[in-house]
Design an enzyme around this catalytic site. Structure first.
Site, short mmCIF file in Angstrom:
data_model
loop_
_atom_site.label_atom_id
_atom_site.label_comp_id
_atom_site.label_asym_id
_atom_site.label_seq_id
_atom_site.Cartn_x
_atom_site.Cartn_y
_atom_site.Cartn_z
N HIS A 279 4.80 -0.88 0.51
CA HIS A 279 3.42 -1.27 0.83
C HIS A 279 3.10 -2.65 0.26
O HIS A 279 2.53 -3.50 0.95
CB HIS A 279 2.45 -0.22 0.28
CG HIS A 279 2.71 1.14 0.81
ND1 HIS A 279 2.53 1.48 2.13
CD2 HIS A 279 3.18 2.27 0.20
CE1 HIS A 279 2.85 2.74 2.32
NE2 HIS A 279 3.26 3.24 1.16
N MET A 280 3.47 -2.89 -1.00
CA MET A 280 3.19 -4.20 -1.60
C MET A 280 4.02 -5.30 -0.94
O MET A 280 3.60 -6.45 -0.91
CB MET A 280 3.48 -4.17 -3.10
CG MET A 280 2.36 -3.62 -3.95
SD MET A 280 0.72 -4.37 -3.70
CE MET A 280 1.06 -6.09 -3.93
N GLY A 281 5.18 -4.95 -0.41
CA GLY A 281 5.99 -5.93 0.31
C GLY A 281 5.21 -6.57 1.43
O GLY A 281 5.41 -7.75 1.76
N ASP A 282 4.30 -5.80 2.01
CA ASP A 282 3.43 -6.29 3.08
C ASP A 282 2.18 -6.96 2.52
O ASP A 282 1.79 -8.05 2.93
CB ASP A 282 3.04 -5.11 3.97
CG ASP A 282 1.93 -5.43 4.95
OD1 ASP A 282 1.94 -6.54 5.51
OD2 ASP A 282 1.07 -4.57 5.16
N HIS A 303 5.07 -3.71 9.76
CA HIS A 303 3.83 -4.26 9.24
C HIS A 303 4.08 -5.61 8.58
O HIS A 303 3.36 -6.58 8.81
CB HIS A 303 3.23 -3.30 8.20
CG HIS A 303 1.94 -2.69 8.61
ND1 HIS A 303 1.85 -1.52 9.31
CD2 HIS A 303 0.67 -3.09 8.41
CE1 HIS A 303 0.59 -1.22 9.53
NE2 HIS A 303 -0.16 -2.16 9.00
#
Length: 334
Positions: A279-282, A303
């Site tokens: 999630h943080m990668g996005d 995403h």
């Protein structure tokens, strides 16, 4: 005016939110067609419309197409307006996603936002993930800020409330090559307007999964009778970087299994050895507007790939991607 295709890549609301954030930062207007074209209910829904109206309010923007169900929108930002603002989604729409749209513009400006809607709802980051994972990672690039939970809001009732404020700093380049050695795991297990023992049982489920780690595990219990009914748990793992995982309570799912699900997700993320979770990668990508970014992520999601293409529309940036699971991403301003 930039032309944005709302149907490309994952074809969801993130294309609109990223466009709003970057347009407001750069002063570049955009026209988007095919908003949320790949969703079952395409067009602007209450949460997306609230994001548009927040950014319109903060930039004194000229906007057309800002109505429910609209699949086309024009947005031309003007001068940034500082102050304290309150917005209400009117549904259980995610307050976290609205906050994510506004935070880049709020940095080093006297802006505070009170957002009412869903704090812990499916398909979006729980507000505790924003507090325990997102903000600490921003701190690693020199940006601080606060998100305070005033009241929980769960699906379908909503009714939650958060305050977002105090985002400031001198952004610096972020380099996170690996997670490093795990030092501790923290988290919050919450229950609202339901029996208090659920929070403890969710923690028990987490402990069953994470017992293999010989590190402190400190998960707080939060019990409240104010807010719409629901439960959830968010975990954050701390090393050289920070990874997160979460799970929401569901009918028919035991509290222990809610905890086990979050623990299993965190375990899966940690085993990749990457610096940040999927999630943080996005979520970090938008902050390439402030500094160069170089980090490894557990999974290159559609995403993330879509978000990178939106960034390229607004910023002159060099992008280098290696691998997929895990992956390494470099975003460098030209």
């Amino acid at each position: 005016m930039l032309e944005i295709d709302g149907s490309f890549g994952e074809g969801g609301g993130q294309i609109l939110r990223s466009s709003l954030a970057l347009s407001s930062l750069t002063g570049k207007g955009f026209r988007i067609r095919g908003i949320r074209a790949k969703r079952k209910n395409p067009g602007l829904q209450p949460q997306h419309l609230t994001s548009v109206r927040v950014m319109k309010m903060l930039t004194n923007a000229r906007v057309s197409g800002d109505y429910l169900g609209s699949t086309e929108l024009e947005f031309e930002p003007g001068e940034v307006v500082e102050g304290s603002f309150t917005v209400d989604v009117g549904t259980a729409g995610s307050v976290s996603l609205i906050a994510m749209t506004a935070i880049p513009l709020m940095i080093n400006r006297r802006i505070s936002l009170r957002i009412r809607g869903g704090t812990d709802v499916p398909l979006s980051p729980p507000v505790d993930y924003m507090r325990l994972v997102f903000i600490p990672l921003l701190e690693k690039m020199g940006i601080t800020g606060k998100i305070e939970v005033k009241r929980r809001g769960h699906y379908p009732e909503g009714g939650g409330e958060v305050e977002v404020y105090g985002f400031r700093g001198e952004p610096r380049d972020l380099v996170l090559d690996s997670f490093g050695e795990l030092r501790e795991i923290t988290g919050v297990s919450h229950v609202t307007s339901l029996p208090a023992h659920i929070a403890k049982r969710q923690i028990q489920g987490v402990m069953e999964v994470l017992r293999e780690f010989n590190v402190p595990v400190k998960v707080e219990e939060e019990v409240s009778n104010e807010g719409s009914r629901g439960t959830g748990i968010v975990l954050s793992a701390h090393g050289l970087s920070i990874m997160g995982a979460s799970s929401l309570g569901e009918k028919g799912i035991t509290a222990e299994n809610v905890g086990r699900k979050a623990g299993t997700e965190l375990l899966k993320e940690l085993k990749t050895g990457a610096a940040v979770d999927s999630h943080m990668g996005d979520m970090l990508v938008t902050f390439s507007a402030f500094a160069n970014l170089e980090y490894t992520g557990s999974l290159l999601t559609q995403h993330t790939e879509t978000n990178i293409e939106v960034i390229r529309k607004f910023l002159e940036i060099d992008v280098k991607i290696e691998g997929r699971s895990p992956f390494k991403l470099r975003l460098k301003r030209k």
